[in-house]
Design a protein around this motif. Structure first.
Motif, PDB file in Angstrom:
ATOM      1  N   GLU A 135       0.812  -1.221   0.000  1.00 50.43           N
ATOM      2  CA  GLU A 135       0.000   0.000   0.000  1.00 50.43           C
ATOM      3  C   GLU A 135       0.846   1.272   0.000  1.00 50.43           C
ATOM      4  O   GLU A 135       0.519   2.242  -0.687  1.00 50.43           O
ATOM      5  N   ASP A 136       1.946   1.285   0.725  1.00 51.49           N
ATOM      6  CA  ASP A 136       2.760   2.494   0.853  1.00 51.49           C
ATOM      7  C   ASP A 136       4.164   2.356   0.284  1.00 51.49           C
ATOM      8  O   ASP A 136       4.964   3.289   0.372  1.00 51.49           O
ATOM      9  N   LEU A 137       4.491   1.204  -0.284  1.00 51.14           N
ATOM     10  CA  LEU A 137       5.863   0.940  -0.696  1.00 51.14           C
ATOM     11  C   LEU A 137       5.901   0.307  -2.085  1.00 51.14           C
ATOM     12  O   LEU A 137       5.154  -0.632  -2.382  1.00 51.14           O
ATOM     13  N   LEU A 138       6.770   0.836  -2.934  1.00 50.07           N
ATOM     14  CA  LEU A 138       6.997   0.287  -4.263  1.00 50.07           C
ATOM     15  C   LEU A 138       8.502   0.151  -4.468  1.00 50.07           C
ATOM     16  O   LEU A 138       9.243   1.143  -4.405  1.00 50.07           O
ATOM     17  N   CYS A 172      13.420   2.686  -4.545  1.00 47.70           N
ATOM     18  CA  CYS A 172      12.437   2.528  -3.482  1.00 47.70           C
ATOM     19  C   CYS A 172      11.556   3.775  -3.445  1.00 47.70           C
ATOM     20  O   CYS A 172      12.063   4.903  -3.328  1.00 47.70           O
ATOM     21  N   TRP A 173      10.257   3.582  -3.561  1.00 45.34           N
ATOM     22  CA  TRP A 173       9.275   4.662  -3.500  1.00 45.34           C
ATOM     23  C   TRP A 173       8.407   4.466  -2.258  1.00 45.34           C
ATOM     24  O   TRP A 173       7.871   3.379  -2.037  1.00 45.34           O
ATOM     25  N   GLU A 174       8.309   5.514  -1.455  1.00 52.69           N
ATOM     26  CA  GLU A 174       7.479   5.473  -0.257  1.00 52.69           C
ATOM     27  C   GLU A 174       6.446   6.588  -0.338  1.00 52.69           C
ATOM     28  O   GLU A 174       6.805   7.753  -0.522  1.00 52.69           O
ATOM     29  N   HIS A 175       5.164   6.213  -0.218  1.00 51.10           N
ATOM     30  CA  HIS A 175       4.064   7.174  -0.300  1.00 51.10           C
ATOM     31  C   HIS A 175       4.176   8.008  -1.575  1.00 51.10           C
ATOM     32  O   HIS A 175       4.024   9.237  -1.565  1.00 51.10           O
TER      33      HIS A 175
END
Length: 452
Positions: A135-138, A172-175
C-alpha cells in the motif's frame, strides 16, 4: 455453455472510398436483440491466427486468396462465394464450446465487452525486471535490457577503474515519493522483500542483501552465492534460497554463512517459488522439470515433457501449483495436496497458451490464470474449462513480472518497455462497457517525483 446466438453473413458491401475493399455484414441475433458486425477478410484472418495460438490445427480453413484477383479485383459471383465460405467458417467454429467462450471469438462478434482501467507508471531509465508493491511501498528493479548497451558499459568499467557505468538499479518509493536508489554494474534480475529485508539477485551470480529503514538503506553487503545469473531468491527463517543458470540450488544461513543445501542439477535452473506454510521450494529448469524440496530434502520431480519452464505460482489454500513453459506456452495445473504425506501430486488440467509465455498469476476466487507474454499481452484463462477468456495488449515489450491482488481485482504488470501498469479488472466478465485507459507519468502526476 452453448452459443445462444444465430450467426449469418447475408450480404457484403464494396467500399465507396476506393471501390475495392469488401466488407462482410455479419448478422448476430438472439431472443432479445439483433446487430450487425462489419468485417473484412483480413479480420477473419486475424481471428483465425489468434485462435490458432490456443486451439492448434482444429480450426477449419478460410477461403484462399488468389493472386490474380488481388490484381484485377473479384467478380460479384466470387465475392458471394467467399461470403458463403466465411459464413460456413463461423458456423463450424461456433460448434466448439471452448472457442465460443474465448475472448477472441466473443470480441470478434461484439458479444461482450468488458471494462479495464489501466494506470501507467512510466519514464523509468531502464526496463523493469522485477518489482514489489504494498500500500505504501513500491520497490522497482531496473535493468539495461539492450545487450549492446550492457556490453559497452562493461567494457568501459573494465578499461577505466574509476568508471561506474550502471546497467541496473533498484528504486524505493514510499508514499509515491522516491526515497532512494542503488545502482549496479551488473544486471539486476530478481528480488525478494519482506519485513525490511531485501534480496537482489544479480547477473554476475552475486546476491545483494540489504536491510532498509524508512527513507534509507540501513545495511548492504554482497553474498557470493553463484557463478552466473541468479534466477530466483527467497529469505525464510534466516535462510537465503536461490537458484541460478549455473544449475545450482543453494540455501545459505545469512547469519552464520553456513551452506545448508548445495544441490547441482543437470540443467539451468530458471525459476523459484517458495511456500512458507509447508517450507517447500518449487524450482523450475530449462528442460521442463519442476523439483520440489521440503526442509532441504528433495521430495519429487515433475516432468512437463516440454522445454524451458519459465515461471511458477503456488496457491497455498487450494494446494495448486501452476507452471508455464516459455517456448510453447504449455500450462499445467497440479494438485499438490498430497505432498505432505504420500509425496504425490495430481495433474488437474493442461492447456496451451500462446508461444513465449513469461510469467503467471492465479486468482483463487475467480478460478482464472493470468499469463504475461513476450509480445506485451496478458491472456486470461478459465481453469475450469481451459478456455481463453480475454487477451489485452498492455505493454509494447516483454512482460517480466505480474502481481495479482485478490481483494481488489487488480493485476500489476511490469515490462522491458520501462513501464508498470496497474490494471483494474471487472469483478465479472459480462456487461457492455468500453475499455478505458488512464496514463500517469512519474514526472508530473500524483507527486511521483523522478528526481534523484
Amino acid at each position: 455453455m452453448q452459443l445462444n446466438y444465430k450467426i449469418s453473413i447475408p450480404s457484403f458491401q464494396i467500399s465507396e472510398e476506393d471501390g475495392r475493399t469488401t466488407h462482410y455484414q455479419i448478422k448476430v441475433q438472439n431472443q432479445n436483440k439483433e446487430w450487425v458486425v462489419q468485417k473484412r477478410y483480413s479480420d477473419f484472418k486475424r481471428l483465425k491466427d489468434s485462435l490458432t495460438q490456443y486451439f492448434g490445427d482444429i480450426l477449419p480453413d478460410l477461403p484462399k486468396k488468389k493472386y490474380i484477383t488481388f490484381l484485377v479485383g473479384k467478380s460479384d459471383q466470387e465475392l458471394d462465394q467467399r461470403r458463403l465460405e466465411l459464413e460456413k467458417f463461423l458456423h463450424v467454429i461456433s460448434q466448439n464450446e471452448r472457442i465460443i467462450n474465448s475472448g477472441q471469438f466473443q470480441s470478434f462478434l461484439s458479444l461482450t465487452q468488458s471494462k479495464i482501467q489501466v494506470t501507467i507508471l512510466q519514464n523509468f531509465k531502464f526496463g523493469i525486471r522485477d518489482f514489489y508493491y504494498s500500500e505504501d511501498l513500491l520497490i522497482i528493479l531496473n535493468a539495461e535490457t539492450n545487450a549492446l548497451s550492457r556490453f559497452d558499459a562493461y567494457i568501459q568499467n573494465i578499461i577505466d577503474d574509476e568508471a561506474t557505468v550502471p546497467v541496473g538499479s533498484i528504486e524505493c518509493w514510499e508514499h509515491s515519493v522516491k526515497s532512494w536508489t542503488k545502482k549496479y554494474n551488473s544486471q539486476a534480475i530478481c528480488l525478494y522483500f519482506h519485513n525490511q529485508s531485501l534480496l537482489v539477485g544479480l547477473d554476475n551470480g552475486m546476491i545483494n542483501y540489504l536491510t532498509i529503514l524508512p527513507g534509507k538503506i540501513n545495511t548492504s553487503y554482497e553474498i557470493e552465492q553463484h557463478q552466473s545469473r541468479v534466477m530466483g531468491v527467497h529469505l525464510f527463517n534466516q535462510l537465503i534460497h536461490s537458484v541460478s543458470k549455473d544449475q545450482n540450488y543453494r540455501v545459505v544461513n545469512f547469519q552464520t554463512g553456513q551452506l545448508e543445501v548445495d544441490y547441482h542439477h543437470n540443467y539451468e535452473l530458471t525459476c523459484l517459488k517458495f511456500n512458507e506454510i509447508r517450507n517447500c521450494a518449487f524450482i523450475g529448469d530449462r528442460n521442463g522439470q519442476i523439483m520440489i524440496f521440503q526442509n532441504s530434502s528433495k521430495l519429487i520431480t515433475l516432468d512437463f515433457n516440454d522445454q524451458f519452464l519459465r515461471d511458477l505460482t503456488v496457491d497455498p489454500i487450494k494446494n495448486y501449483l501452476i507452471g508455464i513453459c516459455f517456448y510453447t506456452g504449455s500450462t499445467i495445473v497440479y494438485d499438490i495436496g498430497g505432498l505432505g504425506q504420500e509425496k504425490n501430486t495430481k495433474k488437474i488440467t493442461q492447456f496451451k497458451n500462446k508461444d513465449k509465455s513469461r510469467c503467471v498469476c492465479w486468482s483463487s476466487s475467480r478460478g482464472e490464470v493470468f499469463i504475461g507474454n513476450s509480445d506485451g499481452t496478458i491472456t486470461i484463462w478459465s481453469a475450469k474449462d481451459c478456455s481463453p477468456i480475454k487477451e489485452y495488449q498492455v505493454h509494447q515489450d516483454e512482460i517480466t513480472k505480474m502481481i495479482w491482488n485478490e481483494e481488489s481485482s487488480i493485476l500489476m504488470t511490469s515490462s522491458k518497455d520501462k513501464t508498470i501498469k496497474i490494471i483494474c479488472l471487472p469483478k465479472r466478465w459480462d456487461g457492455e462497457i468500453i475499455i478505458e485507459k488512464q496514463k500517469k507519468s512519474l514526472d508530473d502526476i500524483e507527486q511521483w517525483d523522478q528526481n534523484d
